[in-house]
Design a protein around this motif. Structure first.
Motif, PDB file in Angstrom:
ATOM      1  N   ALA A 142      46.173 -71.032  -2.487  1.00  0.00           N
ATOM      2  CA  ALA A 142      45.266 -72.034  -3.044  1.00  0.00           C
ATOM      3  C   ALA A 142      45.256 -73.309  -2.201  1.00  0.00           C
ATOM      4  CB  ALA A 142      45.667 -72.367  -4.479  1.00  0.00           C
ATOM      5  N   ALA A 143      44.073 -73.860  -2.020  1.00  0.00           N
ATOM      6  CA  ALA A 143      43.947 -75.156  -1.361  1.00  0.00           C
ATOM      7  C   ALA A 143      44.312 -76.272  -2.333  1.00  0.00           C
ATOM      8  CB  ALA A 143      42.516 -75.349  -0.862  1.00  0.00           C
ATOM      9  N   VAL A 144      44.770 -77.391  -1.804  1.00  0.00           N
ATOM     10  CA  VAL A 144      45.109 -78.540  -2.636  1.00  0.00           C
ATOM     11  C   VAL A 144      44.355 -79.766  -2.143  1.00  0.00           C
ATOM     12  CG1 VAL A 144      47.406 -77.655  -3.214  1.00  0.00           C
ATOM     13  CG2 VAL A 144      47.117 -79.135  -1.219  1.00  0.00           C
ATOM     14  N   ASP A 145      44.197 -80.733  -3.023  1.00  0.00           N
ATOM     15  CA  ASP A 145      43.552 -81.994  -2.682  1.00  0.00           C
ATOM     16  C   ASP A 145      44.635 -83.049  -2.522  1.00  0.00           C
ATOM     17  OD1 ASP A 145      42.123 -84.290  -2.412  1.00  0.00           O
ATOM     18  OD2 ASP A 145      40.796 -83.929  -4.122  1.00  0.00           O
ATOM     19  N   TYR A 146      44.864 -83.501  -1.287  1.00  0.00           N
ATOM     20  CA  TYR A 146      45.897 -84.496  -1.019  1.00  0.00           C
ATOM     21  C   TYR A 146      45.510 -85.891  -1.522  1.00  0.00           C
ATOM     22  CZ  TYR A 146      49.190 -81.712   1.700  1.00  0.00           C
ATOM     23  OH  TYR A 146      50.145 -80.796   2.083  1.00  0.00           O
ATOM     24  N   GLY A 147      44.226 -86.110  -1.719  1.00  0.00           N
ATOM     25  CA  GLY A 147      43.774 -87.437  -2.138  1.00  0.00           C
ATOM     26  C   GLY A 147      43.512 -88.349  -0.960  1.00  0.00           C
ATOM     27  N   TRP A 148      42.513 -89.168  -1.098  1.00  0.00           N
ATOM     28  CA  TRP A 148      42.179 -90.144  -0.041  1.00  0.00           C
ATOM     29  C   TRP A 148      42.538 -91.528  -0.523  1.00  0.00           C
ATOM     30  CZ3 TRP A 148      41.451 -91.200   4.725  1.00  0.00           C
ATOM     31  CH2 TRP A 148      40.786 -92.372   5.117  1.00  0.00           C
TER      32      TRP A 148
END
Length: 309
Positions: A301-307
């Motif tokens: 699964a891909a994850v969103d590291y956040g900006w």
């Protein structure tokens, strides 16, 4: 490193020619998976000699190198053809001096891990308890005992391990050498930091953006890497998670043929000296055997590291 004009990328022939020298200590690590047979075969083809081979589990890869006459010493913690039995070429070298005698320097698994950790972190030694009741200290003078600085019993210590060169296989890297691995790992990170020189061999060379997009898979930073070799199927008959499975039939085949010195040398002549490079080795294996080793899909699964501006 020779200027390739393409980052740190080199062919296997170039990397071995530049960095593997007679008489050096060499670690080709990878626990069960990621074992770089392609590098071992090129070292044999270039007829390097008097190497000290270092590896926790010197299985078939070092059996082949010892049969070819490349090694004078073996530093290790477990000997065996995994899941099959003995390493017949190592036994011939140790017991009968064929093709010549090889010295053994044995530790426990944790002793070898501790040596790499000490080498990677600049420690003068590594303390451990895995030699309680062991007979290894009696035959290995580098396993010593010191008084605990906190009182109580003596503790065993092992010296730091800093191979002259390490060769590590992985899934992918960029041209700067930032290297990513996933799956069943061993001591690759510790070895990378402990070694004086490092060659990484990968299934794919990817753009820097691909590495940056998934930073937690980056086990080896490029600042440690001297050369990057693109060598698909470079770990066969070992496996690389997500790319190809372990070729168990080969390990059984090696057990049968390596019992006889003549058959072993014939195999080396055909599959190592008889091919110019890994690509020719793969053509000789054939697409049917390689296709049978390819795994099915199992996406992570891909994850969103956040900006964070």
């Amino acid at each position: 490193m020779p200027d390739t004009g393409d980052g740190k990328a080199m062919s296997m022939q170039e990397a071995v020619g530049a960095y593997v020298q007679d008489g050096m200590s060499l670690a080709i690590e990878g626990f069960t998976a990621f074992i770089c047979f392609a590098a071992a075969h090129e070292i044999v083809r270039q007829r390097r000699r008097d190497l000290t081979l270092v590896r926790l589990t010197p299985d078939v890869i070092y059996d082949q190198m010892i049969a070819a006459g490349t090694a004078r010493r073996l530093v290790f913690s477990y000997l065996g053809n995994p899941g099959v039995g003995s390493l017949h070429c190592v036994r011939r070298a140790v017991e009968r001096g064929v093709p010549h005698r090889v010295e053994l320097e044995e530790y426990s698994h944790y002793g070898m891990v501790g040596r790499y950790v000490a080498g990677a972190t600049g420690l003068p030694f590594f303390p451990l308890r895995s030699y309680v009741g062991s007979d290894l200290p009696a035959v290995n003078p580098d396993i010593r005992f010191v008084d605990s600085p906190y009182g109580g019993e003596k503790v065993a210590v092992v010296p730091p391990l800093r191979p002259d060169l390490a060769i590590l296989h992985a899934q992918r890297a960029d041209l700067s050498g930032n290297t990513q691995l996933w799956g069943l790992l061993g001591v690759q990170k510790e070895v990378a930091f402990a070694a004086r020189r490092l060659i990484v061999v990968v299934e794919e060379i990817v753009p820097e953006e691909a590495i940056r997009s998934d930073p937690n898979r980056t086990l080896i930073p490029g600042l440690l890497v001297d050369a990057v070799v693109h060598e698909p199927y470079g770990a066969h008959p070992s496996y690389v998670q997500g790319y190809y499975d372990r070729d168990n039939a080969f390990y059984l085949e090696w057990d049968r043929l390596s019992r006889d010195e003549g058959r072993t040398l014939e195999w080396l002549d055909e599959w190592v000296h008889g091919v110019p490079d890994r690509a020719a080795y793969l053509r000789k294996l054939g697409p049917v055997r390689l296709d049978a080793l390819r795994p099915g899909p199992a996406p992570a699964a891909a994850v969103d590291y956040g900006w964070y501006p």
